[in-house]
Design a protein around this motif. Structure first.
Motif, PDB file in Angstrom:
ATOM      1  N   GLN A  66      -0.848   0.574 -13.500  1.00 48.36           N
ATOM      2  CA  GLN A  66      -2.157   1.113 -13.148  1.00 48.36           C
ATOM      3  C   GLN A  66      -3.139   0.027 -12.713  1.00 48.36           C
ATOM      4  OE1 GLN A  66      -3.001   4.622 -13.008  1.00 48.36           O
ATOM      5  NE2 GLN A  66      -0.789   4.379 -12.826  1.00 48.36           N
ATOM      6  N   MET A  67      -2.724  -1.223 -12.747  1.00 51.49           N
ATOM      7  CA  MET A  67      -3.593  -2.300 -12.262  1.00 51.49           C
ATOM      8  C   MET A  67      -3.434  -2.483 -10.755  1.00 51.49           C
ATOM      9  SD  MET A  67      -5.295  -3.393 -14.841  1.00 51.49           S
ATOM     10  CE  MET A  67      -5.863  -5.012 -14.426  1.00 51.49           C
ATOM     11  N   GLU A  68      -2.172  -2.575 -10.292  1.00 46.96           N
ATOM     12  CA  GLU A  68      -1.956  -2.883  -8.881  1.00 46.96           C
ATOM     13  C   GLU A  68      -0.869  -2.033  -8.217  1.00 46.96           C
ATOM     14  OE1 GLU A  68      -2.003  -7.398  -9.920  1.00 46.96           O
ATOM     15  OE2 GLU A  68      -2.366  -7.173  -7.763  1.00 46.96           O
ATOM     16  N   GLY A  69      -0.072  -1.310  -8.974  1.00 48.41           N
ATOM     17  CA  GLY A  69       1.042  -0.574  -8.381  1.00 48.41           C
ATOM     18  C   GLY A  69       2.201  -1.492  -8.047  1.00 48.41           C
ATOM     19  N   CYS A  70       2.340  -2.580  -8.825  1.00 47.16           N
ATOM     20  CA  CYS A  70       3.354  -3.598  -8.529  1.00 47.16           C
ATOM     21  C   CYS A  70       4.669  -3.383  -9.278  1.00 47.16           C
ATOM     22  CB  CYS A  70       2.800  -4.981  -8.824  1.00 47.16           C
ATOM     23  SG  CYS A  70       2.232  -5.177 -10.522  1.00 47.16           S
ATOM     24  N   TRP A  71       4.741  -2.425 -10.186  1.00 48.41           N
ATOM     25  CA  TRP A  71       5.988  -2.073 -10.858  1.00 48.41           C
ATOM     26  C   TRP A  71       5.950  -0.593 -11.223  1.00 48.41           C
ATOM     27  CZ3 TRP A  71       5.464   0.160 -15.555  1.00 48.41           C
ATOM     28  CH2 TRP A  71       4.388  -0.180 -16.341  1.00 48.41           C
ATOM     29  N   PHE A  72       7.128  -0.023 -11.455  1.00 48.34           N
ATOM     30  CA  PHE A  72       7.226   1.346 -11.958  1.00 48.34           C
ATOM     31  C   PHE A  72       8.533   1.513 -12.709  1.00 48.34           C
ATOM     32  CE2 PHE A  72       8.622   1.435  -7.512  1.00 48.34           C
ATOM     33  CZ  PHE A  72       9.861   2.043  -7.577  1.00 48.34           C
ATOM     34  N   VAL A  87       7.997  -4.915  -7.575  1.00 48.35           N
ATOM     35  CA  VAL A  87       7.863  -5.101  -6.139  1.00 48.35           C
ATOM     36  C   VAL A  87       8.201  -6.541  -5.775  1.00 48.35           C
ATOM     37  CG1 VAL A  87       6.166  -5.127  -4.277  1.00 48.35           C
ATOM     38  CG2 VAL A  87       6.140  -3.298  -5.971  1.00 48.35           C
ATOM     39  N   GLU A  88       8.896  -6.699  -4.673  1.00 47.38           N
ATOM     40  CA  GLU A  88       9.255  -8.026  -4.172  1.00 47.38           C
ATOM     41  C   GLU A  88       7.991  -8.851  -3.916  1.00 47.38           C
ATOM     42  OE1 GLU A  88      12.142  -9.656  -0.655  1.00 47.38           O
ATOM     43  OE2 GLU A  88      10.838  -7.972  -0.172  1.00 47.38           O
ATOM     44  N   SER A  89       8.076 -10.128  -4.228  1.00 44.06           N
ATOM     45  CA  SER A  89       6.954 -11.048  -3.970  1.00 44.06           C
ATOM     46  C   SER A  89       7.260 -11.915  -2.759  1.00 44.06           C
ATOM     47  CB  SER A  89       6.713 -11.954  -5.169  1.00 44.06           C
ATOM     48  OG  SER A  89       6.272 -11.206  -6.265  1.00 44.06           O
ATOM     49  N   LYS A  90       6.208 -12.265  -2.029  1.00 43.09           N
ATOM     50  CA  LYS A  90       6.338 -13.189  -0.908  1.00 43.09           C
ATOM     51  C   LYS A  90       6.391 -14.616  -1.446  1.00 43.09           C
ATOM     52  CE  LYS A  90       3.388 -10.315   2.002  1.00 43.09           C
ATOM     53  NZ  LYS A  90       2.129 -10.321   2.779  1.00 43.09           N
ATOM     54  N   GLU A  91       6.630 -15.579  -0.557  1.00 45.01           N
ATOM     55  CA  GLU A  91       6.692 -16.989  -0.972  1.00 45.01           C
ATOM     56  C   GLU A  91       5.381 -17.469  -1.565  1.00 45.01           C
ATOM     57  OE1 GLU A  91       8.214 -19.661   1.982  1.00 45.01           O
ATOM     58  OE2 GLU A  91       9.867 -18.312   2.467  1.00 45.01           O
ATOM     59  N   ASN A  92       4.253 -16.922  -1.115  1.00 43.99           N
ATOM     60  CA  ASN A  92       2.947 -17.355  -1.623  1.00 43.99           C
ATOM     61  C   ASN A  92       2.573 -16.655  -2.938  1.00 43.99           C
ATOM     62  OD1 ASN A  92       2.271 -14.777  -0.815  1.00 43.99           O
ATOM     63  ND2 ASN A  92       0.794 -15.424   0.736  1.00 43.99           N
ATOM     64  N   GLY A  93       3.464 -15.828  -3.464  1.00 43.75           N
ATOM     65  CA  GLY A  93       3.232 -15.162  -4.739  1.00 43.75           C
ATOM     66  C   GLY A  93       2.588 -13.788  -4.629  1.00 43.75           C
ATOM     67  N   GLU A  94       2.108 -13.421  -3.442  1.00 43.67           N
ATOM     68  CA  GLU A  94       1.527 -12.090  -3.253  1.00 43.67           C
ATOM     69  C   GLU A  94       2.641 -11.053  -3.195  1.00 43.67           C
ATOM     70  OE1 GLU A  94      -0.968 -11.910   0.174  1.00 43.67           O
ATOM     71  OE2 GLU A  94      -2.110 -13.676  -0.399  1.00 43.67           O
ATOM     72  N   TYR A  95       2.303  -9.823  -3.513  1.00 39.57           N
ATOM     73  CA  TYR A  95       3.288  -8.743  -3.431  1.00 39.57           C
ATOM     74  C   TYR A  95       3.545  -8.382  -1.975  1.00 39.57           C
ATOM     75  CZ  TYR A  95       2.232  -8.322  -8.341  1.00 39.57           C
ATOM     76  OH  TYR A  95       2.051  -8.597  -9.669  1.00 39.57           O
ATOM     77  N   ALA A  96       4.802  -8.128  -1.651  1.00 41.05           N
ATOM     78  CA  ALA A  96       5.147  -7.719  -0.295  1.00 41.05           C
ATOM     79  C   ALA A  96       4.545  -6.348   0.016  1.00 41.05           C
ATOM     80  CB  ALA A  96       6.665  -7.696  -0.125  1.00 41.05           C
ATOM     81  N   PHE A  97       4.407  -5.512  -1.009  1.00 43.52           N
ATOM     82  CA  PHE A  97       3.794  -4.189  -0.907  1.00 43.52           C
ATOM     83  C   PHE A  97       3.490  -3.725  -2.319  1.00 43.52           C
ATOM     84  CE2 PHE A  97       8.314  -3.541  -1.377  1.00 43.52           C
ATOM     85  CZ  PHE A  97       8.426  -2.477  -2.253  1.00 43.52           C
ATOM     86  N   HIS A 124       3.359  -9.252 -17.657  1.00 43.97           N
ATOM     87  CA  HIS A 124       2.459  -8.855 -16.573  1.00 43.97           C
ATOM     88  C   HIS A 124       1.731  -7.572 -16.944  1.00 43.97           C
ATOM     89  CE1 HIS A 124       0.998  -8.433 -12.516  1.00 43.97           C
ATOM     90  NE2 HIS A 124       1.454  -7.207 -12.482  1.00 43.97           N
ATOM     91  N   HIS A 125       0.444  -7.620 -16.992  1.00 47.40           N
ATOM     92  CA  HIS A 125      -0.394  -6.481 -17.368  1.00 47.40           C
ATOM     93  C   HIS A 125       0.126  -5.828 -18.651  1.00 47.40           C
ATOM     94  CE1 HIS A 125      -2.241  -7.064 -13.575  1.00 47.40           C
ATOM     95  NE2 HIS A 125      -1.250  -6.606 -12.881  1.00 47.40           N
TER      96      HIS A 125
END
Length: 151
Positions: A66-72, A87-97, A124-125
């Motif tokens: 419920q923080m970012e939608g980065c896992w389910f 969710v897959e992370s990019k090289e810079n650590g941001e979420y791909a989606f 994480h959260h």
């Protein structure tokens, strides 16, 4: 009287038109595979069969970050055990989606890689993490969400 008849005819024609087919929502990179989807129960029962190679699993979302939608959490309707999908992370650590936070109860198909549960993922959260820690985690490359609710 003619105006009423014309209006009635107009709404009657609109009501009889076939409705548009609802399309699934796609997050990340998801291409329709030639193979069948693997039920989440099969992955939970024999995870060693799916290690170290991408595969596609299907199930029902039961919790979403419920923080970012980065896992389910992905489960079958009949099983309380689950597979945590991150969710897959990019090289810079941001979420791909990320996925919408209101997907609980929706049928999904996930393309990704199975891995062991990572302690950093569990932290994480933590306030919004599931109460029971899953044994397995999957990193999602892409997610296809059915337009219809499952449960």
């Amino acid at each position: 009287m003619k105006v009423f008849s014309v209006v009635w005819l107009y709404f009657g024609v609109i009501a009889c038109q076939p409705s548009e087919t609802m399309q699934p929502d796609i997050y990340g990179v998801f291409e329709e595979p030639a193979t069948e989807f693997i039920p989440v129960d099969a992955v939970l029962t024999e995870p060693h069969l799916y290690q170290e190679r991408p595969f596609i699993v299907e199930g029902t979302i039961h919790e979403v970050c419920q923080m970012e939608g980065c896992w389910f959490m992905l489960r079958s309707v009949a099983n309380s055990e689950g597979l945590r999908v991150v969710v897959e992370s990019k090289e810079n650590g941001e979420y791909a989606f990320v996925v919408p936070k209101d997907l609980s109860g929706r049928h999904v198909v996930v393309h990704g890689l199975l891995g062991e549960l990572d302690e950093t993922i569990e932290m994480h959260h933590p306030v919004h993490a599931p109460e029971k820690a899953p044994l397995l985690t999957m990193t999602a490359i892409g997610v296809r969400v059915s337009p219809e609710p499952t449960i």
